[in-house]
Design an enzyme around this catalytic site. Structure first.
Site, PDB file in Angstrom:
ATOM      1  N   GLU A   1       6.731 -39.650   9.269  1.00 17.68           N
ATOM      2  CA  GLU A   1       7.012 -38.567   8.315  1.00 17.68           C
ATOM      3  C   GLU A   1       5.761 -37.823   7.859  1.00 17.68           C
ATOM      4  O   GLU A   1       5.269 -38.010   6.743  1.00 17.68           O
ATOM      5  CB  GLU A   1       7.756 -39.110   7.094  1.00 17.68           C
ATOM      6  CG  GLU A   1       9.043 -39.815   7.439  1.00 17.68           C
ATOM      7  CD  GLU A   1       9.903 -40.106   6.209  1.00 17.68           C
ATOM      8  OE1 GLU A   1       9.431 -39.919   5.083  1.00 17.68           O
ATOM      9  OE2 GLU A   1      11.072 -40.499   6.390  1.00 17.68           O
TER      10      GLU A   1
ATOM     11  N   GLU B   1      15.257 -44.481  10.916  1.00 18.41           N
ATOM     12  CA  GLU B   1      15.628 -44.921   9.561  1.00 18.41           C
ATOM     13  C   GLU B   1      16.932 -44.257   9.181  1.00 18.41           C
ATOM     14  O   GLU B   1      17.139 -43.068   9.450  1.00 18.41           O
ATOM     15  CB  GLU B   1      14.578 -44.523   8.504  1.00 18.41           C
ATOM     16  CG  GLU B   1      13.299 -45.302   8.546  1.00 18.41           C
ATOM     17  CD  GLU B   1      12.310 -44.899   7.451  1.00 18.41           C
ATOM     18  OE1 GLU B   1      12.744 -44.474   6.365  1.00 18.41           O
ATOM     19  OE2 GLU B   1      11.100 -45.004   7.712  1.00 18.41           O
TER      20      GLU B   1
HETATM   21  C1  BGC Z   1      10.149 -43.707   4.416  1.00 22.31           C
HETATM   22  C2  BGC Z   1      10.276 -45.105   3.865  1.00 22.31           C
HETATM   23  C3  BGC Z   1      11.017 -45.063   2.544  1.00 22.31           C
HETATM   24  C4  BGC Z   1      12.385 -44.500   2.781  1.00 22.31           C
HETATM   25  C5  BGC Z   1      13.263 -44.431   1.553  1.00 22.31           C
HETATM   26  C6  BGC Z   1      11.348 -42.852   4.224  1.00 22.31           C
HETATM   27  O1  BGC Z   1      10.922 -41.625   3.754  1.00 22.31           O
HETATM   28  O2  BGC Z   1       9.713 -43.740   5.732  1.00 22.31           O
HETATM   29  O3  BGC Z   1       9.013 -45.651   3.759  1.00 22.31           O
HETATM   30  O4  BGC Z   1      11.091 -46.315   1.938  1.00 22.31           O
HETATM   31  O5  BGC Z   1      12.290 -43.198   3.277  1.00 22.31           O
HETATM   32  O6  BGC Z   1      12.741 -43.591   0.585  1.00 22.31           O
END
Ligand code: BGC
Length: 461
Positions: free
Chosen positions: A173, A366
């Site tokens: 990111e 993610e």
């Molecule tokens: C990040 C994580 C973070 C997650 C939830 C993402 O932006 O890569 O490190 O914990 O979002 O906020």
């Protein structure tokens, strides 16, 4: 539709990767053990008021010591892939120069443990815990030396681990450790989100984004120069855009919004260009760059990683852009961090990616939800909200695959464990496993049991 067809629609490809994800600063702890150097997050989190309740990642989930137990948890859940990040200052305490063998040894043990459990490792080289020494010496990403140093560190990591690890992610990111890290008040009163506040002028902030892109491209090249087996990609929190409903006019509006909203990172990576609109908009604040750098930035990747949590809704319009974004009503369904829950974002991200960029493999690196997570008397967490979040997002992923937008090769749930949620500390919980921070006990939540069943069936349940 008969039951058979209905079930088929939710089936994932045989070789689909089902994973979970974490990052070093958020789970490891052991911030001053075995020769680890400091990262900007060690220093920033200790500034009073920087993190909610003045919490920090000194101990986090103590994963540095409990990694065997955590791999066992993953085995119990049934995942076949795990995305984690290397702490750059654990490997190179000063970010460059002297290597910390104990840091190398830790990741080596973790990798072996994963492989023995039949879990494919995906390494992120940089997930925001930038070495403080490099921040002090070079001023961080605003300096064009830093991309080169990052490429050297990437080569070093590949030399040590690419015999066992094939999948490499350069960065997590870019937007967060550049723009969000350097502009206080961008988000109103809340101050910097997810990254230490280092205030710079607008031009310098824009330069940090460009330099990070350059660091990514150089790292892809240096990893490949040091190993023939590396598969390299990036993790991008793209701006997810979805049309309000599947009417061709809105779908077309969506792609226009998708292009505009991703003009700074995703498109330069994939096309080697900043579009005229973007450069005009920035004017004197535009980054300084050369055509050669743009070539490096757009070095073809083996895959794209997307972090997807929420998105923006587009609707057709006869304005000059051809779209406008529809604001979410306050009663829209939202996760704890106030992020609107919009599963269609996954579907349209896969569709627009295939239409714009062709067949590059995609991983959702993610996806997950911060939830309320009240513990019952019996110590269970019955997180039906998270379970539904996962289910509806997987449904959309599967619908995309079945509609022919089939670049998706794997899905990594954020996160394996409740962990240090940056400026929000430990109160915001994303895990499918509960972390009890007083005794470090881990307990599977209902969502982990659900994920286990989904993986076993290889389809949405
Ligand atoms: C990040 C994580 C973070 C997650 C939830 C993402 O932006 O890569 O490190 O914990 O979002 O906020």
């Amino acid at each position: 539709m008969g039951m058979g067809l209905f079930m088929m629609a939710y089936v994932f490809p045989e070789d689909f990767l089902w994973g979970t994800a974490t990052s070093s600063y958020q789970v490891e702890g052991a911030f001053d053990e075995d020769g680890r150097g400091l990262s900007v997050w060690d220093v920033y989190s200790k500034k009073p008021g920087a993190v909610l309740n003045n919490e920090n990642g000194d101990k986090a989930c103590d994963h540095y010591h409990l990694y065997r137990e955590d791999v066992k948890l993953m085995r119990d859940i049934g995942v076949n892939a795990y995305r984690f990040s290397l702490s750059w200052p654990r490997i190179l305490p000063d970010g460059e120069g002297q290597v910390n063998q104990k840091g190398i040894d830790f990741y080596s043990r973790l990798i072996d443990e994963l492989l023995n459990a039949g879990i494919t490792p995906f390494i992120t080289l940089f997930h925001w815990d930038f070495p403080q020494a490099l921040q002090d010496k070079y001023g961080g990403w605003k300096n064009k030396e830093v991309p080169k140093i990052f490429a050297d560190y990437s080569a070093l990591a590949v030399k040590h681990f690419s015999d066992r690890v094939k999948n490499w992610i350069t960065m997590n990111e870019i937007m967060c450790f550049t723009i969000l890290a350097h502009k206080r008040n961008l988000w109103g009163k809340k101050g910097p989100i997810k990254a230490p506040a280092i205030i710079e002028s607008d031009q310098v902030v824009q330069q940090t984004v460009h330099n990070a892109l350059l660091g990514h491209g150089l790292a892809v090249q240096s990893m490949r120069a040091n190993s023939s087996s590396v598969k390299a990609g990036i993790v991008e929190n793209l701006n997810v855009v979805w049309p309000i409903y599947d009417d061709p006019l809105h779908v077309e509006a969506g792609i226009k919004g998708f292009r505009d909203m991703n003009e700074q990172i995703l498109y330069p990576l994939m096309t080697g260009k900043y579009c005229a609109r973007f450069l005009e908009k920035l004017g004197a604040d535009a980054p300084v760059f050369t055509e050669d750098e743009m070539k490096v930035i757009s070095t073809p990747m083996d895959f794209l990683g997307y972090n997807i949590y929420s998105g923006i809704a587009a609707r057709a319009s006869d304005n000059k852009e051809g779209y406008h974004f529809v604001p979410y009503p306050t009663s829209m369904y939202r996760a704890t961090m106030n992020w609107a829950v919009v599963p269609k974002g996954i579907y349209y991200t896969l569709k627009y990616t295939k239409e714009e960029f062709g067949n590059i493999p995609v991983y959702i690196t993610e996806n997950g939800m911060a939830a309320q997570d009240v513990e019952t008397k019996e110590g269970e967490v019955l997180d039906l909200d998270r379970l539904e979040y996962i289910r509806t997002h997987l449904e959309m992923a599967s619908r995309a695959i079945h509609d022919g937008y089939d670049n998706l090769k794997g899905y990594f749930l954020w996160s394996l464990l409740d962990n240090f949620e940056w400026e929000l500390g430990y109160g915001t919980r994303f895990g499918i496993v509960r972390t009890n921070y007083s005794n470090m006990k881990r307990t599977l939540k209902l969502s982990a049991q659900y994920y286990h069943s989904v993986i076993k069936a290889n389809r949405v349940l």
